[in-house]
Scaffold this motif. Structure first.
Motif, short mmCIF file in Angstrom:
data_model
loop_
_atom_site.label_atom_id
_atom_site.label_comp_id
_atom_site.label_asym_id
_atom_site.label_seq_id
_atom_site.Cartn_x
_atom_site.Cartn_y
_atom_site.Cartn_z
N LEU A 122 0.84 -1.21 0.00
CA LEU A 122 0.00 0.00 0.00
C LEU A 122 0.87 1.25 0.00
CD1 LEU A 122 -2.87 0.99 -0.02
CD2 LEU A 122 -2.92 0.78 2.48
N THR A 126 0.94 3.98 -3.10
CA THR A 126 0.77 5.41 -2.87
C THR A 126 1.89 6.21 -3.53
OG1 THR A 126 -0.32 4.97 -0.75
CG2 THR A 126 0.54 7.19 -1.09
N LYS A 200 -7.11 2.10 0.36
CA LYS A 200 -6.62 2.37 1.71
C LYS A 200 -7.71 2.10 2.75
CE LYS A 200 -3.05 5.85 0.82
NZ LYS A 200 -2.66 7.28 0.96
#
Length: 235
Positions: A122, A126, A200
């Protein structure tokens, strides 16, 4: 029958790819001629050759060895065009069909990403989204960053079949970024961020709809751009 082609660099990339994959003029691990030689042979500028080579490097057909030259990859046929899509000469048709397939696969894949992505992945996702956004805001070429973003999402499904399917299709077809460029920039800037936000939150349904919106907008941009090109040809 009208064939709506992409930008010159993409046409050259397809020509070079056919020389490698279909005509077998350059075989795996062969060094291809320098930019000047290729430009003279194909009757185009060295800059166009340079941009075409970037496309083929991104697709895995060519490998650049600094200080040595540009070489054909070990297995360019499988890496670059496992579905033989480069043989479709109508660029508009190819792009639209590509989006149709992606719409069947990528939105649903986002449910798996939201469920399975690791905290470390994650963080990397990003960063990839931010890298692509920075390039867009600065008016720079973000083709590779866009491809990296989607490829990483496929990997984050933790399903090797989905990953290879999306990578294979993406490598076979140059991104729609080249056509409808300004619209594509806005689409990527807004919807990449939205996709990441839902992931997220581990919201698979939200990520599904965000990806679907992203791809539907991309398909519409290609169709609208193609219509404008055809209208200009008629005028």
């Amino acid at each position: 029958m009208n064939h709506t082609k992409g930008p010159l660099s993409l046409e050259i990339a397809m020509r070079l790819q056919k020389m490698i994959l279909t005509e077998k003029e350059y075989k795996p691990n062969d060094r291809i001629p320098d930019e000047r030689t290729l430009a003279l042979r194909l009757g185009v500028s060295r800059n166009s050759i340079r941009e075409a080579i970037k496309v083929l490097v991104g697709n895995g057909v060519l490998i650049v060895k600094r200080g040595v030259g540009t070489f054909v990859a070990d297995n360019p046929d499988f890496i670059s065009d496992p579905f033989r899509l480069s043989l479709i000469e109508d660029y508009r048709e190819l792009q639209i069909k590509w989006y149709e397939v992606r719409l069947m696969v990528e939105p649903e894949a986002m449910r798996l990403v939201a469920e399975r992505i690791t905290p470390k992945e994650l963080e990397q996702l990003t960063l990839l989204e931010q890298e692509c956004a920075d390039l867009i805001r600065n008016g720079l070429d973000y083709t590779i960053a866009d491809n990296n973003f989607h490829t990483f999402l496929a990997k984050a499904t933790h399903n090797e079949i989905i990953e290879r399917l999306i990578q294979g299709i993406g490598a076979s077809v140059s991104s729609g970024i080249a056509m409808g460029k300004d619209l594509a920039r806005r689409n990527a800037l807004e919807n990449h961020r939205l996709i990441v936000e839902y992931i997220k939150k581990r919201d698979g349904t939200g990520a599904y709809h965000a990806m679907r919106l992203h791809l539907l907008q991309g398909k519409e941009d290609i169709m609208n751009q193609s219509i404008r090109v055809e209208d200009e040809m008629i005028q």
